[in-house]
Enzyme design. Sequence first.
Site, PDB file in Angstrom:
ATOM      1  N   HIS A  75     -22.681 -35.258  44.128  1.00  0.00           N
ATOM      2  CA  HIS A  75     -22.908 -34.437  45.311  1.00  0.00           C
ATOM      3  C   HIS A  75     -22.071 -34.983  46.463  1.00  0.00           C
ATOM      4  O   HIS A  75     -22.129 -36.176  46.763  1.00  0.00           O
ATOM      5  CB  HIS A  75     -24.396 -34.456  45.690  1.00  0.00           C
ATOM      6  N   SER A  76     -21.273 -34.125  47.076  1.00  0.00           N
ATOM      7  CA  SER A  76     -20.505 -34.469  48.268  1.00  0.00           C
ATOM      8  C   SER A  76     -19.616 -35.694  48.010  1.00  0.00           C
ATOM      9  O   SER A  76     -18.778 -35.673  47.125  1.00  0.00           O
ATOM     10  CB  SER A  76     -21.463 -34.683  49.449  1.00  0.00           C
ATOM     11  N   TYR A  77     -19.813 -36.765  48.771  1.00  0.00           N
ATOM     12  CA  TYR A  77     -19.008 -37.981  48.635  1.00  0.00           C
ATOM     13  C   TYR A  77     -18.914 -38.464  47.190  1.00  0.00           C
ATOM     14  O   TYR A  77     -17.861 -38.907  46.735  1.00  0.00           O
ATOM     15  CB  TYR A  77     -19.602 -39.085  49.526  1.00  0.00           C
ATOM     16  N   SER A  78     -20.004 -38.358  46.451  1.00  0.00           N
ATOM     17  CA  SER A  78     -19.991 -38.910  45.097  1.00  0.00           C
ATOM     18  C   SER A  78     -19.129 -38.099  44.138  1.00  0.00           C
ATOM     19  O   SER A  78     -18.922 -38.513  42.995  1.00  0.00           O
ATOM     20  CB  SER A  78     -21.409 -39.072  44.545  1.00  0.00           C
ATOM     21  N   GLY A  79     -18.578 -36.981  44.591  1.00  0.00           N
ATOM     22  CA  GLY A  79     -17.579 -36.288  43.787  1.00  0.00           C
ATOM     23  C   GLY A  79     -16.397 -37.201  43.501  1.00  0.00           C
ATOM     24  O   GLY A  79     -15.834 -37.181  42.401  1.00  0.00           O
TER      25      GLY A  79
END
Length: 99
Positions: A75-79
């Site tokens: 999700h978001s940054y952890s992409g």
Amino acid sequence: MNVDYVLVPGAWMGGWIWKDVAARLQDGGHTVHQLTLSGLRPREVGVDVRLDTHVHDVLHYLEVNNLRNVVLVGHSYSGMVVGQVTDLARESVIHTLAP
């Protein structure tokens, strides 16, 4: 084939954000792992972490838990995290989602 879903939260979040998603996946008979990355757990405020720290967190989790058929969901940054993990753990990751 048994598939493990590994759910990785974005910045400033923890595994708890995946509660509803995890419940739905588990109701469908899937195995689900909700991660909280270094520096984002209670009492870890101010810990010096970088992208490579979080990539290592996920790689280490896959290894320690002997996960081999993994769908990584970021999700978001952890992409960015799951993208790098996918490149480094091609033998374990069968699919990556980073909406």
